[in-house]
Design a protein around this motif. Structure first.
Motif, PDB file in Angstrom:
ATOM      1  N   LEU A 283       0.804  -1.212   0.000  1.00 39.66           N
ATOM      2  CA  LEU A 283       0.000   0.000   0.000  1.00 39.66           C
ATOM      3  C   LEU A 283       0.842   1.269   0.000  1.00 39.66           C
ATOM      4  O   LEU A 283       0.356   2.351  -0.332  1.00 39.66           O
ATOM      5  N   SER A 284       2.121   1.121   0.356  1.00 40.89           N
ATOM      6  CA  SER A 284       3.010   2.278   0.396  1.00 40.89           C
ATOM      7  C   SER A 284       3.900   2.381  -0.840  1.00 40.89           C
ATOM      8  O   SER A 284       4.632   3.364  -1.004  1.00 40.89           O
ATOM      9  N   GLU A 285       3.867   1.367  -1.688  1.00 39.50           N
ATOM     10  CA  GLU A 285       4.734   1.334  -2.862  1.00 39.50           C
ATOM     11  C   GLU A 285       4.160   2.208  -3.980  1.00 39.50           C
ATOM     12  O   GLU A 285       3.009   2.036  -4.380  1.00 39.50           O
ATOM     13  N   PRO A 286       4.932   3.143  -4.523  1.00 39.26           N
ATOM     14  CA  PRO A 286       4.420   4.063  -5.555  1.00 39.26           C
ATOM     15  C   PRO A 286       3.879   3.362  -6.792  1.00 39.26           C
ATOM     16  O   PRO A 286       2.827   3.763  -7.322  1.00 39.26           O
ATOM     17  N   ASP A 287       4.580   2.326  -7.272  1.00 36.28           N
ATOM     18  CA  ASP A 287       4.107   1.628  -8.475  1.00 36.28           C
ATOM     19  C   ASP A 287       2.767   0.938  -8.231  1.00 36.28           C
ATOM     20  O   ASP A 287       1.869   0.958  -9.084  1.00 36.28           O
ATOM     21  N   TRP A 288       2.648   0.334  -7.044  1.00 41.88           N
ATOM     22  CA  TRP A 288       1.397  -0.361  -6.706  1.00 41.88           C
ATOM     23  C   TRP A 288       0.253   0.646  -6.587  1.00 41.88           C
ATOM     24  O   TRP A 288      -0.858   0.404  -7.059  1.00 41.88           O
ATOM     25  N   ILE A 289       0.525   1.787  -5.989  1.00 48.31           N
ATOM     26  CA  ILE A 289      -0.485   2.832  -5.845  1.00 48.31           C
ATOM     27  C   ILE A 289      -0.905   3.355  -7.215  1.00 48.31           C
ATOM     28  O   ILE A 289      -2.084   3.632  -7.471  1.00 48.31           O
ATOM     29  N   ALA A 290       0.067   3.484  -8.126  1.00 45.04           N
ATOM     30  CA  ALA A 290      -0.253   3.944  -9.480  1.00 45.04           C
ATOM     31  C   ALA A 290      -1.168   2.950 -10.191  1.00 45.04           C
ATOM     32  O   ALA A 290      -2.111   3.342 -10.895  1.00 45.04           O
ATOM     33  N   GLN A 291      -0.878   1.649 -10.012  1.00 50.17           N
ATOM     34  CA  GLN A 291      -1.737   0.630 -10.616  1.00 50.17           C
ATOM     35  C   GLN A 291      -3.140   0.651 -10.001  1.00 50.17           C
ATOM     36  O   GLN A 291      -4.143   0.491 -10.704  1.00 50.17           O
ATOM     37  N   LEU A 292      -3.215   0.850  -8.677  1.00 49.83           N
ATOM     38  CA  LEU A 292      -4.506   0.945  -8.014  1.00 49.83           C
ATOM     39  C   LEU A 292      -5.295   2.149  -8.541  1.00 49.83           C
ATOM     40  O   LEU A 292      -6.500   2.044  -8.819  1.00 49.83           O
ATOM     41  N   SER A 293      -4.626   3.280  -8.698  1.00 46.83           N
ATOM     42  CA  SER A 293      -5.280   4.475  -9.226  1.00 46.83           C
ATOM     43  C   SER A 293      -5.772   4.234 -10.648  1.00 46.83           C
ATOM     44  O   SER A 293      -6.884   4.652 -11.021  1.00 46.83           O
ATOM     45  N   TYR A 294      -4.949   3.557 -11.455  1.00 47.29           N
ATOM     46  CA  TYR A 294      -5.324   3.255 -12.833  1.00 47.29           C
ATOM     47  C   TYR A 294      -6.568   2.359 -12.876  1.00 47.29           C
ATOM     48  O   TYR A 294      -7.514   2.620 -13.623  1.00 47.29           O
ATOM     49  N   LEU A 295      -6.571   1.297 -12.041  1.00 49.89           N
ATOM     50  CA  LEU A 295      -7.719   0.393 -12.006  1.00 49.89           C
ATOM     51  C   LEU A 295      -8.987   1.121 -11.566  1.00 49.89           C
ATOM     52  O   LEU A 295     -10.070   0.929 -12.133  1.00 49.89           O
TER      53      LEU A 295
END
Length: 406
Positions: A283-295
């Motif tokens: 939840l703190s990883e920028p790439d993961w957050i970007a993917q979550l935002s995209y989804l």
């Protein structure tokens, strides 16, 4: 003698109008006798006088009378609808669902042209008595068609939700209908097709969705967890204090679930830091957050598409255009060319594009037939409530002799 005759005739007409209102409100048949009539009589006594209130008491509104009035109106509406369908082309819309007391119900809606306009109406609701097989469902349909002296040749299209029992290539309901009329067009609900297409996503994006579902279930699986998380959100002045459940059946929920997790990601990191440190790292990883935002963004756009294609009186051309524009905007799916459906414009407009109306009918049926109304007739009330054809109350009143209340 004249006044004695006029009052019961008016009372009978009033009982039909009241029965129609009870059916459209989706309420129990007992509500008028137990609640509304006493209240109306009291208001009339206060506002007008006791003489006028006494005339209201002549209106027969017992539970059996209301049921009888609704049954009369249902038969009248059905006869009007069948008379229309016997003289024009039409398309049908099928859906089978199991609800209260594990009772399987088959709902059919119909779309047809009349007086220069296209109408969409509830056709029938039948209980599936044994097993909801393709043979059982088709027999219900075919029996109803024969009883009403309607012709399969006039049916130009059938829309289903894509279940195997409906669309089986050799023995599905659609295949059995096509055996009687090979010219029938079979359409699969465009909303269901879009939902199936959206399930095909890259493995990394699917992993993000799985993590979100895990987090939501972990927080909401216990009441204590939910209360503690809500308390934490309030302390941190978050915009929300609860997460939303994800349901595969209600695909509109995915965009809302993802959006809520994205908005509360900081609060989730704080809440899960001791119990789920690995999840907090994601939840703190920028790439993961970007993917979550995209989804979240993609599924919110899909939600807007779904909502724009729902509702009544939408043609298959309009819904197809909505999806085509969406595909051109997003450039996610390839463009596909569809063969010409039929030669005439009317036959193109008649097929149902989605199963939205059947779902709405099932929602109305669920509201009507609760565990307290298990013996309710599953066809008369929905027909009076949902059809656009009004009952011929004056005709019904003349056919049924007005009895003077004693």
């Amino acid at each position: 003698m004249t006044s004695l005759t006029i009052i019961p005739q008016k009372a009978q007409r009033a009982s039909y109008l009241t029965g129609q209102r009870v059916a459209k409100s989706k309420k129990s048949h007992t509500i008028w006798e137990e609640l509304m009539l006493p209240a109306v009589v009291e208001m009339c006594e206060v506002m007008i006088g006791k003489e006028a209130a006494s005339q209201l008491k002549s209106v027969s509104l017992s539970t059996d009378t209301v049921r009888s009035r609704i049954e009369d109106m249902s038969c009248d509406i059905k006869s009007q609808l069948v008379a229309r369908l016997q003289t024009c082309h039409f398309s049908i819309h099928l859906n089978e669902s199991t609800y209260l007391s594990n009772s399987a119900q088959l709902i059919e809606l119909v779309r047809y042209p009349w007086n220069g306009h296209i109408f969409e109406d509830f056709f029938f609701c039948k209980k599936v008595t044994v097993r909801a097989t393709d043979e059982e469902i088709f027999n219900i349909l075919d029996t109803f068609m024969r009883e009403t002296k309607m012709k399969w040749e006039n049916c130009v299209a059938v829309c289903t939700d894509g279940a195997a029992v409906m669309t089986g290539r050799k023995s599905g309901v659609v295949a059995r209908i096509k055996a009687l009329n090979p010219q029938i067009i079979a359409t699969h609900c465009l909303l269901h097709r879009q939902a199936l297409a959206s399930k095909d996503m890259a493995p990394d994006l699917h992993s993000v969705l799985s993590t979100v579902v895990f987090v939501v279930n972990y927080v909401k699986s216990r009441l204590l967890q939910s209360r503690l998380f809500a308390q934490l959100c309030n302390k941190m002045c978050a915009g929300h204090d609860t997460l939303l459940f994800h349901s595969k059946v209600r695909w509109l929920s995915r965009g809302k679930v993802l959006q809520r997790v994205f908005e509360l990601r900081t609060e989730l990191c704080e809440f899960l830091k001791d119990a789920k440190p690995t999840t907090v790292a994601l939840l703190s990883e920028p790439d993961w957050i970007a993917q979550l935002s995209y989804l979240a963004e993609v599924f919110n756009i899909l939600n807007e598409l779904n909502l724009s294609t729902q509702g009544g009186y939408a043609s298959i051309l309009e819904v197809s255009d909505e999806i085509k524009v969406f595909r051109e905007k997003t450039e996610i799916w390839r463009m596909r060319e569809y063969p010409e459906l039929v030669a005439t414009t009317m036959k193109i407009l008649l097929p149902f594009p989605t199963t939205y109306l059947c779902e709405a009918s099932f929602s109305a049926l669920t509201t009507m037939k609760t565990k307290f109304r298990a013996r309710m007739h599953v066809e008369n009330d929905p027909r009076v409530c949902l059809l656009s054809i009004p009952p011929r109350i004056e005709k019904l009143c003349t056919e049924r002799q007005a009895n003077i209340s004693h």
